[in-house]
Scaffold this motif. Structure first.
Motif, short mmCIF file in Angstrom:
data_model
loop_
_atom_site.label_atom_id
_atom_site.label_comp_id
_atom_site.label_asym_id
_atom_site.label_seq_id
_atom_site.Cartn_x
_atom_site.Cartn_y
_atom_site.Cartn_z
N CYS A 4 10.69 12.71 54.82
CA CYS A 4 12.11 13.35 54.29
C CYS A 4 11.84 13.26 53.06
O CYS A 4 11.82 12.27 52.68
CB CYS A 4 12.76 12.98 55.62
SG CYS A 4 12.73 12.66 56.71
N PRO A 5 12.75 14.31 52.48
CA PRO A 5 12.76 13.92 50.59
C PRO A 5 13.99 12.90 50.22
O PRO A 5 15.29 12.99 51.12
CB PRO A 5 13.15 15.35 50.80
CG PRO A 5 14.01 15.56 51.83
CD PRO A 5 13.50 15.23 52.72
N ARG A 29 9.81 17.39 56.75
CA ARG A 29 11.35 18.01 57.90
C ARG A 29 12.73 17.33 56.91
O ARG A 29 12.59 16.45 56.43
CB ARG A 29 11.76 17.12 59.48
CG ARG A 29 10.70 17.67 60.00
CD ARG A 29 10.87 19.34 60.12
NE ARG A 29 9.80 19.98 61.01
CZ ARG A 29 8.58 20.19 61.04
NH1 ARG A 29 8.17 19.92 59.70
NH2 ARG A 29 7.48 20.79 61.73
N ILE A 30 13.63 18.52 56.48
CA ILE A 30 14.92 18.08 56.08
C ILE A 30 15.59 16.50 56.24
O ILE A 30 16.34 15.76 55.52
CB ILE A 30 15.92 18.93 55.47
CG1 ILE A 30 14.74 19.61 54.49
CG2 ILE A 30 17.22 19.03 54.74
CD1 ILE A 30 15.00 20.99 54.42
N ASP A 31 16.42 16.99 58.35
CA ASP A 31 16.94 16.12 58.69
C ASP A 31 16.28 14.84 59.21
O ASP A 31 15.53 15.45 59.77
CB ASP A 31 17.41 17.20 59.57
CG ASP A 31 18.82 16.19 60.38
OD1 ASP A 31 18.75 14.82 60.47
OD2 ASP A 31 19.42 16.78 61.07
N GLU A 32 16.75 13.77 58.87
CA GLU A 32 16.17 11.90 59.49
C GLU A 32 16.28 11.79 60.85
O GLU A 32 14.57 11.49 61.43
CB GLU A 32 16.59 11.43 58.65
CG GLU A 32 16.48 10.73 57.08
CD GLU A 32 17.27 11.77 56.06
OE1 GLU A 32 16.70 11.77 54.98
OE2 GLU A 32 18.63 12.32 57.29
N ARG A 33 17.38 13.02 61.13
CA ARG A 33 17.11 12.53 62.72
C ARG A 33 15.99 12.88 63.71
O ARG A 33 15.81 13.02 64.61
CB ARG A 33 18.82 12.72 63.08
CG ARG A 33 19.08 12.22 65.12
CD ARG A 33 19.84 12.87 65.56
NE ARG A 33 20.87 13.80 65.82
CZ ARG A 33 21.45 14.07 65.98
NH1 ARG A 33 22.98 13.21 66.59
NH2 ARG A 33 21.88 15.08 66.37
N SER A 34 15.87 14.53 63.23
CA SER A 34 15.16 15.25 64.23
C SER A 34 13.44 15.04 63.07
O SER A 34 12.79 15.05 64.37
CB SER A 34 15.27 17.01 63.32
OG SER A 34 16.71 17.36 63.53
N ALA A 35 13.82 14.38 62.52
CA ALA A 35 12.27 13.96 61.92
C ALA A 35 11.20 12.96 62.65
O ALA A 35 10.74 12.83 62.72
CB ALA A 35 12.17 14.02 60.06
N ALA A 36 12.58 12.10 62.62
CA ALA A 36 12.31 11.06 63.46
C ALA A 36 12.06 11.22 64.84
O ALA A 36 10.58 11.15 65.42
CB ALA A 36 13.40 9.74 63.50
N PHE A 37 12.37 12.25 65.50
CA PHE A 37 11.87 12.82 66.84
C PHE A 37 11.10 13.77 66.52
O PHE A 37 10.41 13.56 68.18
CB PHE A 37 13.67 13.52 67.40
CG PHE A 37 14.51 12.86 68.29
CD1 PHE A 37 13.90 11.94 69.49
CD2 PHE A 37 15.41 12.08 68.04
CE1 PHE A 37 14.98 11.34 70.18
CE2 PHE A 37 16.49 11.76 68.61
CZ PHE A 37 16.20 10.80 69.87
N LEU A 38 10.58 14.42 66.15
CA LEU A 38 9.23 14.95 65.97
C LEU A 38 8.18 14.19 65.68
O LEU A 38 6.98 13.59 66.42
CB LEU A 38 8.78 15.47 64.50
CG LEU A 38 7.99 16.80 64.05
CD1 LEU A 38 7.20 17.36 64.58
CD2 LEU A 38 7.76 16.61 63.01
N ALA A 39 8.48 13.00 65.18
CA ALA A 39 7.38 12.01 64.74
C ALA A 39 7.13 10.96 66.20
O ALA A 39 6.43 10.45 66.71
CB ALA A 39 7.73 10.76 63.88
N LEU A 40 8.59 11.05 67.62
CA LEU A 40 8.59 10.46 68.56
C LEU A 40 7.86 11.48 69.49
O LEU A 40 6.58 10.68 70.14
CB LEU A 40 10.25 10.22 68.91
CG LEU A 40 9.83 9.84 70.44
CD1 LEU A 40 10.01 8.50 70.51
CD2 LEU A 40 11.45 10.19 70.65
N GLY A 41 7.85 12.43 69.19
CA GLY A 41 7.02 13.24 69.96
C GLY A 41 5.69 13.29 70.27
O GLY A 41 4.72 13.30 70.38
#
Length: 570
Positions: free
Chosen positions: A33-34, A59-71
């Motif tokens: 994330c930036p 990704r821009i949004d850290e919460r969504s980015a973390a779940f992307l990494a989780l997936g």
């Protein structure tokens, strides 16, 4: 003379060596994330991606980015790293860290921090970061700005701990089961001083890939009147286990075990008929969907055997509970006996088949009709509204072993549990804490990793409207980033219909219930899809749903569920 203190590496040099060592140790994916304080790590990850040593996702949004990494980590089984800057940025990782902790997913949160001299003086974007995730992080590796000496060691330690090695223990084979815990999330908190980037790239020292820790072996014996419960992430081994010990199998749709000769149709409802005869329950995975299953496990007269998590919390019964961890060896039953083997299993299968015949009867037009009458009846059936049952069974039936099916928390996964038939489907869900957080992003990570593996199939996400809106930012894919091959199937009943199945629906003031629990909305999903650049189709009847699903292409399919009567209590 005391040895002189080793000077800290500049931010860029430390980051270069850290990222290279993470990749060498086993991290295949880094999500960035930036942010300013994390820029050295982000730039090092970009260089590593250009060189082909890891896959980078931005990704821009850290919460969504973390779940992307989780997936990504859930699908690959390898640690994925999420890189964020200081301040509120890392607080947004907490939901994914919690889910990773409770689902045993190897996730590394690389959080950039401010140096010690900026702590406690109200410096911008500065807070107490190390340990901010509490028990959700299995271990915290806190590297101060004066301690940037050993990036290779920091990287290897983070990967080892995320894979389940115990902190401070030596390498493989040293102490057997004393080393074993479950994979899970780790925080690597690194403080940087200015300059935060710049300088020539620095080569890392060689490190070896980190293997899995050794695990103990336990033996499961057959016993009379046993039922096997397969919850989320149980895996196909639960099928073999049930057949080997001569016990019926009740499997949730995201267990990966909803097939085989011992699988009981409508198993959770059969418990209401035959559950009183059960004396032992073997639990594999994490069952969360049915009250009947929970009540059976909690009965004080039922022995519970859990194939569980080493050094973590586990399912517990109301009576005697034994927890077996590691590699499970099954001692097969040798002779038919009362409550063990074919007759015991067949009793459960027959009850399940009877329920299936009762509930599935009349699902298709009468085959005794004339050809023209049958065609009219079939056309009329296709024009009927989409029910939740039709939605979940069509998504299930269109998914094959080479595909992936991701199911959001709440109403639809319970409908799927009620109606999905036997099939060897790889279905995944965030059932560690069963939240609706980050579902689109989790599915995107699974889809990206699945396609990268060379598998020919499609990833489908079965999701309700509220869960979609909760992770709308998960739909955003920046230009140049790999776009997931993901078909998002949205059951839209404009609110949280799960609460209609709970006691509160009959006891609360209806206006208050609608406002604070069902939470209706008027979001136009077609416009939402267009804003994020996703193909979109809206279906209002069964024929339209079947046609849309048969195309098996990425995009958003909105299935309108307005006006459907309440389903059975789940």
């Amino acid at each position: 003379m005391p040895e002189a203190a080793q000077p800290a590496l500049p931010a860029a040099a430390y980051a270069d060596r850290l990222v290279a060592s993470l990749a060498a140790a086993g991290v295949a994916d880094v999500v960035v994330c930036p942010g300013s304080r994390s820029q050295a790590i982000a730039l090092a990850a970009a260089r590593a991606a250009r060189e082909g040593s890891l896959a980078l996702h931005v990704r821009i949004d850290e919460r969504s980015a973390a779940f992307l990494a989780l997936g990504l980590a859930r699908e690959t089984g390898s640690p994925a790293a999420i890189v964020v800057t200081s301040g509120t940025a890392l607080a947004n990782l907490h939901p994914a860290m919690l889910e990773a902790h409770h689902s045993d997913v190897p996730l590394i949160a690389v959080t950039a921090d401010r140096p010690a001299e900026l702590q406690g003086i109200r410096a911008n974007q500065t807070t107490a970061q190390a340990g901010i995730f509490g028990e959700a992080a299995r271990v915290v590796i806190d590297v101060g700005a004066d301690a940037l000496h050993d990036p290779e060691g920091d990287a290897v330690r983070a990967v080892r701990l995320s894979l389940g090695w115990r902190d401070g223990e030596p390498g493989a084979g040293a102490r057997g089961d004393a080393l074993h815990t479950e994979p899970g999330p780790v925080q690597l908190n690194v403080a940087f001083r200015d300059p935060l980037s710049g300088g020539e790239p620095v080569e890392a020292r060689p490190v070896e890939a980190v293997g899995r820790p050794p695990v103990p072996t336990a033996t499961l014996h057959p016993a009379p009147r046993t039922v096997v419960i397969a919850g989320a992430d149980a895996g196909p081994a639960a099928v073999d286990l049930a057949e080997a010990i001569g016990a019926p199998l009740i499997a949730e749709p995201t267990s990966g075990a909803r097939f085989g000769r011992a699988l009981v149709p409508h198993g959770r409802d059969v418990i209401a008929q035959l559950g009183d005869e059960v004396r032992r329950v073997v639990v594999v995975g994490h069952p969360t969907l049915a009250r009947a299953v929970t009540a059976l496990i909690r009965r004080p007269d039922v022995e519970v055997v859990v194939l569980g998590r080493a050094n973590q919390d586990n399912v517990r019964g109301g009576g005697t509970t034994a927890v077996l961890t590691g590699r499970i060896e099954v001692e097969p039953f040798e002779h038919e006996a009362e409550g063990v083997g074919g007759a015991w299993v067949e009793t459960w299968l027959a009850a399940g088949r009877a329920l299936a015949a009762e509930r599935d009867g009349g699902a298709a037009p009468d085959s005794g009709l004339s050809r023209s009458a049958y065609a009219r009846a079939e056309l009329a059936e296709g024009r009927t509204a989409v029910t939740r049952r039709e939605l979940v069974t069509q998504a299930w039936d269109r998914t094959w072993p080479h595909d992936r099916l991701v199911v959001a928390a709440s109403r639809l996964i319970r409908e799927l549990d009620a109606w999905a038939g036997p099939k060897a489907v790889t279905a995944r869900a965030n059932r560690g804490l069963a939240g609706i957080d980050g579902t689109v992003s989790t599915a995107s990570g699974i889809a990206i990793a699945h396609e990268r593996s060379g598998a020919p199939g499609l990833t489908r996400l079965l999701i309700g409207d509220l869960a979609l809106l909760h992770d709308a930012n998960g739909l955003h894919v920046p230009p140049g980033e790999p776009r997931p091959r993901l078909q998002i199937i949205v059951g839209n009943d404009r609110g949280g219909s799960l609460f209609e199945l709970l006691e509160v629906a009959g006891s609360a003031d209806r206006g208050d219930f609608e406002r604070v629990l069902r939470t209706p909305h008027e979001v136009d999903l077609e416009h939402l899809a267009a804003a994020y650049g996703w193909p979109y189709e809206r279906v209002t009847d069964r024929a339209g749903l079947r046609r849309a699903l048969s195309q098996a292409r990425p995009g958003i399919i909105e299935a309108v569920l307005e006006g459907e009567p309440h389903a059975q209590q789940l």
